[in-house]
Design an enzyme around this catalytic site. Sequence first.
Site, PDB file in Angstrom:
ATOM      1  N   ASP A  37       0.812  -1.209   0.000  1.00 31.76           N
ATOM      2  CA  ASP A  37       0.000   0.000   0.000  1.00 31.76           C
ATOM      3  C   ASP A  37       0.849   1.263   0.000  1.00 31.76           C
ATOM      4  OD1 ASP A  37      -2.385  -1.303  -0.002  1.00 31.76           O
ATOM      5  OD2 ASP A  37      -2.680  -1.216   2.167  1.00 31.76           O
ATOM      6  N   LYS A  59      -3.695   3.243  -2.471  1.00 33.65           N
ATOM      7  CA  LYS A  59      -4.876   4.051  -2.749  1.00 33.65           C
ATOM      8  C   LYS A  59      -4.651   5.431  -2.179  1.00 33.65           C
ATOM      9  CE  LYS A  59      -7.196   0.053  -1.192  1.00 33.65           C
ATOM     10  NZ  LYS A  59      -7.767  -0.315   0.073  1.00 33.65           N
ATOM     11  N   MET A 184      -8.143   8.720   9.200  1.00 34.04           N
ATOM     12  CA  MET A 184      -8.775   9.222   7.967  1.00 34.04           C
ATOM     13  C   MET A 184      -9.725  10.369   8.269  1.00 34.04           C
ATOM     14  SD  MET A 184      -9.532   5.526   6.258  1.00 34.04           S
ATOM     15  CE  MET A 184     -10.216   4.870   7.750  1.00 34.04           C
TER      16      MET A 184
END
Length: 518
Positions: A37, A59, A184
Amino acid sequence: MPVIGTVYLVGAGPGDPGLFTVAGAQIMRKADVVVYDRLVHPSLLKLAPPEADRIYVGKAADKHAKSQDEINATLVTQAARGQTVVRLKGGDPFVFGRGGEEAEYLREHDIPFVVVPGVTSAIAAAAYAGIPVTHRDVASSFAVITGHERDDAHESATRQPGQAEGRRSWEKIAGAADTLVFLMGVDSLSEIASKLIENGRSPATPVAVVQWATWAGRQQTVVGVLSDIVDRVRASGITAPAVTVIGEVVSLRDRIRWWDNRPLSGKRIVVTRAREQASSLVDVLHAEGAEPIEFPVIQIVPPPDHYAALDDALTRLESYEWVVFTSVNGVKGFWERLAQKGRDSRDLHNCKIAAIGVATSDALAEMGIRADFVPTVFTGEEVARQFPEVTGAKTVLVPRALEAGDVLPELLIERGLDVDMAAVYETVLDGRGADEVRARIEEGTVDIVTFTSSSTVKNFVTAMGPTPPSMAGIVLACIGPTTATTVRELFQREPDIIAEEYTIAGLVEALRKTYAAG
Ligand code: SAH
């Protein structure tokens, strides 16, 4: 049908490579394929064998290299081919990492898997900001919460504002624990703050937002309270990836802060030593909280005479009364060649051994050799003056760099010794990585360049090419006076830092002192 491979769902930790688990490192070393990642530290990828496939599926919020379906399919296909697959995910694989979904998918497809937990950013970001997530009498619980309802970053790009929040129970979240840790959550920080206040949290609750936590040179922390944190974060320019810690424990940072307030923390420091030698400096700088930028401008290669002089000397090794080693590389090169010839340290049993410098004598000790003579001062003059009385054949062998100066051998010759010199290595320019370093200098993300020998200065300048970037404002740090002279010549300016003790430790101490003072 090949034997089906195993998929290892491995937590890479929050960034700092030192926080990677031993189990993770062991598995990386046998990986055929690494599927990784965005938030995985690049140095962890080096743990996999060079021939392993490295597949990036990171991502970012606005673009994603691979969809989750594609990632799942990749894992299954690779394992079905019999490959050992490491699925390397930032932090812990089961904390908002969709590791659970991947495990479900693997189970459905009868692919065996192993889960290796990692240090989650939820706790590590707080820790590296000097904030314990629980603390006696302050917080006895913490909750880790996603800033988005769907718990992966790429959904955030498609999420309509307010859509996720509409479905969550803010009342429950606000009272979930004493300390609330949001992942996040930077994009939705204003919603988070206002919902928490609406649902009973005091506007004066301390908040810390920690960006790029545990990444040397990148970690940034902004502290405020629920009512002003949004403005403070906006003013600081902090964006994802960041962890938001909310609760009274944040105040403890004033007393417990330890990682980002050391003299070198956050300093971006170019290390120009040869790759083989760089690690000691790189490790110390890293431990000091700096971001070492490895740019080895020197490469150590076998001498151009293909060891002809050394081989010749090796045929009559027993005839030398002394062998004088002048550098760690000299020791390494000598023993490498000895081994290639099927020989070892026992061939030196007749010779006395001199080591010019502590590091050289340490390198000899690794070969099982205790140096008979180590001068107390390392200038050529002093070495020659202190050199023990020589009797007998008076022959001395000096294995050394091809390009080494003649001061020491000449002084030994003046003392009536018969000196043979043999090149055991040559240092040549290694320009790899120059483009990246030049770009970083141009964009202003280099603070210091360290030089550990004159040749690192020369090669650095050569590697920067005919139109070098401006080095104005970049601190030039030298290991000693000789290197400093070369800096003056080639940069037309005074070096900013010159170590008092001409060793790596001395250089680091000089850097530390400079920044501690100001
Ligand atoms: N599994 C990961 C979390 C993945 S979700 C873990 O356990 O840490 C991705 C979010 O994690 C980011 O948006 C950010 O909020 C957080 N994150 C991961 N690494 C981080 C870091 N080094 N510094 C700050 N936040 C980080």
